[in-house]
Design a protein around this motif. Structure first.
Motif, PDB file in Angstrom:
ATOM      1  N   LEU A 252       0.825  -1.215   0.000  1.00 50.03           N
ATOM      2  CA  LEU A 252       0.000   0.000   0.000  1.00 50.03           C
ATOM      3  C   LEU A 252       0.856   1.259   0.000  1.00 50.03           C
ATOM      4  N   SER A 253       0.513   2.207  -0.868  1.00 50.09           N
ATOM      5  CA  SER A 253       1.115   3.536  -0.752  1.00 50.09           C
ATOM      6  C   SER A 253      -0.015   4.564  -0.762  1.00 50.09           C
ATOM      7  N   LEU A 254       0.131   5.550   0.110  1.00 54.16           N
ATOM      8  CA  LEU A 254      -0.912   6.565   0.289  1.00 54.16           C
ATOM      9  C   LEU A 254      -0.302   7.943   0.145  1.00 54.16           C
ATOM     10  N   GLU A 255      -0.873   8.736  -0.736  1.00 57.44           N
ATOM     11  CA  GLU A 255      -0.425  10.121  -0.869  1.00 57.44           C
ATOM     12  C   GLU A 255      -1.637  10.963  -0.513  1.00 57.44           C
ATOM     13  N   ASP A 447       9.115  16.634 -10.495  1.00 55.46           N
ATOM     14  CA  ASP A 447       9.781  16.004 -11.633  1.00 55.46           C
ATOM     15  C   ASP A 447       9.735  14.491 -11.474  1.00 55.46           C
ATOM     16  N   ALA A 448       9.713  13.829 -12.624  1.00 53.86           N
ATOM     17  CA  ALA A 448       9.610  12.362 -12.622  1.00 53.86           C
ATOM     18  C   ALA A 448      10.800  11.702 -11.931  1.00 53.86           C
ATOM     19  N   ALA A 449      11.936  12.389 -11.873  1.00 58.00           N
ATOM     20  CA  ALA A 449      13.130  11.777 -11.281  1.00 58.00           C
ATOM     21  C   ALA A 449      13.185  11.936  -9.771  1.00 58.00           C
ATOM     22  N   CYS A 450      12.284  12.763  -9.214  1.00 58.61           N
ATOM     23  CA  CYS A 450      12.370  13.083  -7.786  1.00 58.61           C
ATOM     24  C   CYS A 450      11.190  12.474  -7.040  1.00 58.61           C
ATOM     25  N   GLY A 451      11.475  11.935  -5.890  1.00 57.29           N
ATOM     26  CA  GLY A 451      10.418  11.315  -5.096  1.00 57.29           C
ATOM     27  C   GLY A 451       9.492  12.364  -4.495  1.00 57.29           C
ATOM     28  N   PHE A 452       8.237  11.994  -4.389  1.00 58.82           N
ATOM     29  CA  PHE A 452       7.241  12.879  -3.795  1.00 58.82           C
ATOM     30  C   PHE A 452       6.380  12.037  -2.861  1.00 58.82           C
ATOM     31  N   GLY A 453       6.090  12.566  -1.680  1.00 54.19           N
ATOM     32  CA  GLY A 453       5.238  11.833  -0.741  1.00 54.19           C
ATOM     33  C   GLY A 453       5.444  12.362   0.660  1.00 54.19           C
ATOM     34  N   GLY A 454       4.600  11.902   1.588  1.00 56.58           N
ATOM     35  CA  GLY A 454       4.530  12.586   2.873  1.00 56.58           C
ATOM     36  C   GLY A 454       5.142  11.885   4.062  1.00 56.58           C
ATOM     37  N   TYR A 455       5.172  12.644   5.140  1.00 54.52           N
ATOM     38  CA  TYR A 455       5.447  12.148   6.478  1.00 54.52           C
ATOM     39  C   TYR A 455       4.096  12.154   7.202  1.00 54.52           C
ATOM     40  N   ARG A 456       4.046  11.511   8.326  1.00 52.82           N
ATOM     41  CA  ARG A 456       2.889  11.524   9.222  1.00 52.82           C
ATOM     42  C   ARG A 456       1.569  11.227   8.485  1.00 52.82           C
ATOM     43  N   SER A 458       0.180  12.641   6.132  1.00 47.51           N
ATOM     44  CA  SER A 458       0.168  12.901   4.685  1.00 47.51           C
ATOM     45  C   SER A 458       0.425  11.619   3.906  1.00 47.51           C
ATOM     46  N   GLY A 459       0.599  10.511   4.624  1.00 48.89           N
ATOM     47  CA  GLY A 459       0.702   9.223   3.936  1.00 48.89           C
ATOM     48  C   GLY A 459       2.098   8.656   3.907  1.00 48.89           C
ATOM     49  N   TYR A 460       2.255   7.577   3.119  1.00 47.77           N
ATOM     50  CA  TYR A 460       3.575   6.955   3.004  1.00 47.77           C
ATOM     51  C   TYR A 460       3.774   6.355   1.630  1.00 47.77           C
ATOM     52  N   GLY A 461       5.043   6.074   1.365  1.00 50.28           N
ATOM     53  CA  GLY A 461       5.417   5.657   0.019  1.00 50.28           C
ATOM     54  C   GLY A 461       5.828   6.897  -0.758  1.00 50.28           C
ATOM     55  N   ARG A 462       6.600   6.685  -1.811  1.00 51.47           N
ATOM     56  CA  ARG A 462       7.046   7.809  -2.632  1.00 51.47           C
ATOM     57  C   ARG A 462       6.658   7.553  -4.071  1.00 51.47           C
ATOM     58  N   GLY A 464       7.751   8.698  -8.001  1.00 50.04           N
ATOM     59  CA  GLY A 464       8.788   9.354  -8.779  1.00 50.04           C
ATOM     60  C   GLY A 464      10.173   8.850  -8.417  1.00 50.04           C
ATOM     61  N   GLY A 465      11.034   8.844  -9.436  1.00 52.17           N
ATOM     62  CA  GLY A 465      12.433   8.513  -9.216  1.00 52.17           C
ATOM     63  C   GLY A 465      12.641   7.067  -8.803  1.00 52.17           C
ATOM     64  N   ARG A 466      13.882   6.788  -8.407  1.00 54.03           N
ATOM     65  CA  ARG A 466      14.216   5.434  -7.977  1.00 54.03           C
ATOM     66  C   ARG A 466      13.371   5.019  -6.779  1.00 54.03           C
ATOM     67  N   GLU A 467      13.191   5.964  -5.837  1.00 57.62           N
ATOM     68  CA  GLU A 467      12.434   5.591  -4.635  1.00 57.62           C
ATOM     69  C   GLU A 467      10.994   5.204  -4.959  1.00 57.62           C
ATOM     70  N   GLY A 468      10.428   5.845  -5.994  1.00 56.58           N
ATOM     71  CA  GLY A 468       9.065   5.514  -6.393  1.00 56.58           C
ATOM     72  C   GLY A 468       8.969   4.134  -7.038  1.00 56.58           C
ATOM     73  N   MET A 469      10.009   3.701  -7.724  1.00 56.94           N
ATOM     74  CA  MET A 469       9.992   2.396  -8.386  1.00 56.94           C
ATOM     75  C   MET A 469       9.829   1.260  -7.375  1.00 56.94           C
ATOM     76  N   TYR A 470      10.452   1.411  -6.210  1.00 53.97           N
ATOM     77  CA  TYR A 470      10.369   0.332  -5.212  1.00 53.97           C
ATOM     78  C   TYR A 470       8.926   0.061  -4.783  1.00 53.97           C
ATOM     79  N   GLU A 471       8.078   1.094  -4.903  1.00 57.39           N
ATOM     80  CA  GLU A 471       6.684   0.902  -4.480  1.00 57.39           C
ATOM     81  C   GLU A 471       5.971  -0.119  -5.367  1.00 57.39           C
ATOM     82  N   TYR A 472       6.496  -0.332  -6.553  1.00 54.20           N
ATOM     83  CA  TYR A 472       5.830  -1.235  -7.493  1.00 54.20           C
ATOM     84  C   TYR A 472       6.595  -2.542  -7.674  1.00 54.20           C
ATOM     85  N   MET A 473       7.502  -2.827  -6.736  1.00 53.92           N
ATOM     86  CA  MET A 473       8.270  -4.060  -6.843  1.00 53.92           C
ATOM     87  C   MET A 473       8.291  -4.782  -5.499  1.00 53.92           C
ATOM     88  N   THR A 474       8.571  -6.078  -5.575  1.00 53.54           N
ATOM     89  CA  THR A 474       8.704  -6.906  -4.377  1.00 53.54           C
ATOM     90  C   THR A 474      10.106  -7.486  -4.378  1.00 53.54           C
TER      91      THR A 474
END
Ligand code: NAI
Length: 785
Positions: A252-255, A447-456, A458-462, A464-474
């Motif tokens: 799960l990722s929540l923005e 930008d697509a290369a930069c992660g976006f997402g929150g603390y507290r 505002s949700g979790y997961g990122r 964009g960028g490399r950090e965002g790719m991990y959200e869609y992989m196991t």
């Protein structure tokens, strides 16, 4: 100088709608279903109807999931290059049809053509280009990962096509197939995107689009065929989704929402800051999750800055979103207008000063003028709630610490802006602000290369960028996890256990709790007996309760210095713990043997020592990244500790399991409240003396023994705990932790019923574990300007 109207033609967009008979079915398996129960899509700028859309049923969602499931192996098998070529074609087609998309988006959403044309569409194309690149590099750069499978994605109405791109591009790149739901107010560009998918050669079933309201969202969230959920929208619905998916094993990722501070220091370039503020709060009529909706301005320049701001507000143009000279368009729906007006009226009634420039509001449609509220208290509804409209609330501060305190004074933590010409001050503020994105002397950059997402909250997961790719992989190591917790080899240990019980430890000893670096009696003054594998009594441990957890959390918060200690220092402490554990290895092995009957207890102690070395090694190597978005700047993506983590340890491998969870958490700067193995807690309580002699500051590791279920419940509902991990093999307990975590939207990491081979570095180590212990902050810094 006055500008005349400069309307953008809607001819092509209207023709496209006509071509579809102004009625749309669902896009499943690259085919359009016949229209079902319909609802209207309205142009919010003049209240005219644009088209009818289908309210998908649960059966439709079933069909979409089935199509996605069937398509997934083929999409994966296309390989990185195969997927990259199709995604590149998509990016090209998005660019080719950018004007049609932009006009359609403006008609559907009410945002100005200036924004859809110059911001949304270029970013959409950039997203597909960038992620075509990740598809190409996936095998090389993410060799230890695979696609999650079928993903369900639900988006809001504020950036309909851009949110689609943020969701679909990384999911496709990683090899997933998709069931996507646009917001009910704004689905038209998703319909056009579906057509573009066919043109680009996206295979049938890879992208499925179902339209409708929250009920369709619920059907996606609860569908057993979905492996991962990605949601952007209100915190309220995010919470519901967390609850509804608890225990399902879905990633799960929540923005979610925000109430982001826009901080202006007295040495800032005030004119530039005013322009930044315009982009921050009046961009997209303030319907932006990361809008700089709270202005915090240093008292010494407050009047001057507000005067400049009011003057600038007077010049903002409001009117037809299709007019290229308009700054402010329509709100998405009259319902939003009523919500915003209600909040502003209540602020007025409470005595706040409300400034709105004189501007002509069109007769039809949903509109709200740019608004500045002053005189609100920090706890007022307008200062705390996400207004999601063109409403700025201004407050002042005197000193940088006061600015930090005010900035962090909400439940959210999505974004922040810092304006100052003093680089030391800016870079001193950035780490102190609880937000996933910090913009220095700029605002609302994406930008697509930069992660976006929150603390507290505002949700979790990122995204964009490399950090965002991990959200869609196991991680592949997850697939190798045993079906049930690994049991120790039992047998000959009996004799050893008896020996240990009689020899090494006093029989009547009661191990206390460990809070703030001191042994503490349990609040309830109860204890529980711990027996060895032969049934004989070994020792008693304290029965921790809610109050003990509260004390431990307080102690953990007081140990905040640990997060600021250098990674080198944290590594030194971990090495020292390993050294002191090694000095008492025999004693610890005997204790494990006594509790569990494990005849290879020495092996567990040696593995624990090695695991401490392993995370000591990682402490100063889990570096962030410097992204290079196409702007005059860099984006520094830092892995920050989450804060205070509550950990429930496994019963198997009671020492190694404990160390394998606590070491990564503290290596990166978290403080922990740990519930050791309920069945075999003595390896943890024996560690007190090791910790005391290893320079571990008090409060970094707090240990509460007792009932795993009861203590986990307390951890999951405690408002000052930022994350909860549970790995004791209790499926029901893990589901409960996920469900309860929704109250304050804590991050969770649960093992479920599946075990983990704690001896395997692949399963108990690596970046995937460290990612659970950290959250990424992206700091945008002007550079080389
Ligand atoms: P929302 O959160 O209700 O809707 C977002 C998406 O979730 C839509 O596609 C909707 O159909 C879907 N949805 C609604 N209920 C659902 C459920 N139970 N399960 C699964 N999906 C569900 O946002 P809404 O009602 O459109 O806006 C209300 C307020 O939420 C806004 O005024 C604003 O404060 C906030 N909001 C925040 C956003 C953000 O990006 N942070 C975006 C949109 C709204």
């Amino acid at each position: 100088m006055e500008y005349g109207p400069a309307p953008e033609s809607t001819k092509e967009a209207q023709a496209w709608l006509d071509q579809h008979g102004r009625s749309f079915g669902l896009f499943i398996n690259n085919e359009w279903s016949a229209a079902g129960e319909l609802f209207a899509s309205i142009n919010p700028a003049d209240a005219s109807k644009l088209a009818d859309l289908t309210q998908a049923t649960a059966g439709d969602v079933d069909r979409a999931v089935a199509a996605a499931r069937a398509a997934q192996p083929g999409w994966q098998a296309l390989g990185g290059h195969g997927r990259a070529k199709i995604m590149y074609a998509l990016a090209r087609l998005m660019q080719k049809h950018a004007r049609l998309f932009a006009v359609l988006e403006t008609l559907d959403n009410g945002k100005t053509i200036r924004e859809t044309r110059d911001v949304d569409l270029p970013l959409v194309a950039r997203h597909f280009y960038h992620h075509a690149g990740w598809a190409q590099l996936q095998a090389e750069e993410f060799a230890d990962y695979r696609a999650v499978g079928v993903v369900g994605q639900i988006v809001p109405w504020n950036f309909p096509l851009l949110m689609l791109a943020w969701k679909i591009a990384p999911a496709m790149a990683a090899g997933n197939t998709i069931v996507f739901k646009p917001a009910e107010f704004t689905s038209l560009t998703a319909m056009l995107f579906a057509e573009i998918c066919v043109q680009a050669g996206v295979p049938a079933g890879v992208v499925n689009i179902v339209t409708g309201d929250g009920r369709v969202g619920e059907a996606i969230v609860t569908h057993p065929g979905i492996d991962k959920l990605a949601f952007t929208g209100s915190t309220e619905v995010g919470r519901l989704i967390r609850q509804a998916s608890a225990g399902s094993g879905k990633k799960l990722s929540l923005e979610l929402g925000g109430k982001s501070p826009f901080i202006v220091f007295d040495d800032a370039d005030l004119d530039a800051a005013v322009e930044g503020l315009v982009d921050s709060i009046w961009f997209n009529q303030g319907q932006v999750c990361c809008a700089g909706s709270r202005l915090l301005v240093q008292e010494s320049v407050q009047e001057k800055f507000l005067a400049k701001l009011r003057a600038r507000m007077d010049k903002l143009t409001l009117g037809s979103p299709l007019d290229k000279s308009m700054d402010i368009g329509a709100l998405v729906d009259p319902i939003q207008q009523q919500r915003i007006a209600g909040l502003v009226d209540s602020a007025r009634a409470e005595g706040c000063t409300v400034y709105q420039p004189a501007c002509e509001i069109p007769a039809n449609g949903a509109w709200y003028p740019p608004t500045l509220i002053t005189g609100a208290s920090t706890s007022a509804a307008v200062a705390q709630a996400e207004i999601f409209g063109p409403v700025l609330v201004a407050m002042s501060f005197r000193t940088p610490p006061e600015a930090v305190q005010l900035a962090n004074n909400t439940v959210y933590g999505l974004a922040a802006c810092v304006w100052t010409e003093n680089i030391s001050l800016a870079l001193d503020m950035a780490p102190q602000i609880k937000a996933g994105v910090v913009w220095i002397n700029t605002a609302n950059q994406f930008d697509a290369a930069c992660g976006f997402g929150g603390y507290r909250e505002s949700g979790y997961g990122r995204e964009g960028g490399r950090e965002g790719m991990y959200e869609y992989m196991t991680a592949l190591a997850e697939d190798a996890r045993p079906a049930a917790p690994v049991q120790p080899e039992q047998g000959k240990a009996k004799a050893k256990a008896t020996l240990a019980t009689g020899g090494g430890f006093a029989i009547d000893r009661t191990a206390k709790l460990y809070i703030g670096g001191k042994q503490a009696r349990p609040d309830g003054a109860y204890s529980r007996a711990i027996n060895g594998v032969d049934g004989s009594f070994i020792a008693e441990v304290g029965e921790g309760n809610r109050k003990d957890i509260r004390n431990a959390v307080e102690a953990a918060h007081k140990a905040g210095g640990w997060s600021k200690a250098t990674a080198h220092n944290r590594a030194q402490v971990l090495y020292y713990i390993a050294e002191n554990l090694a000095a008492r290895a025999d004693e610890f092995a005997a204790r494990i043997a006594a509790m569990t009957g494990d005849r290879n207890a020495e092996k567990e102690v040696q593995a624990s020592i090695e695991r401490l070395f392993y995370y000591a090694a990682w402490a100063d190597k889990y570096d962030g990244l410097a992204h290079q978005p196409p702007m005059h700047g860099i984006t520094v993506a830092l892995n920050e500790p989450i804060g205070v983590i509550g950990i429930v340890c496994p019963n198997e491998a009671p020492l190694l399991g404990f160390i394998s969870l606590v070491a990564p958490a503290i290596a990166v700067g978290n403080r922990v409240v740990v519930v050791p193995s309920e069945a075999h807690p003595l390896s943890a309580t024996d560690l007190y003396q090791v910790f005391d002699t290893s320079d571990l500051p008090g409060g970094v590791v707090n240990i509460i023994t007792g009932s795993a279920d009861e203590l986990a419940r307390t951890l999951a509902t405690h408002s000052d705990i930022d994350a909860v991990w549970r790995h004791d093999g209790s499926a029901a307990g893990c589901a409960e932790v996920e469900r309860l975590s929704a109250s304050s939207l804590k991050r969770t990491w649960v093992g479920g019923a599946k075990g983990r081979d704690w001896y395997s570095t692949a399963q108990a180590g690596g970046r995937a574990v460290l990612a659970h212990a950290t959250q990424v902050k992206n700091i945008w810094i002007p550079y080389g300007v």
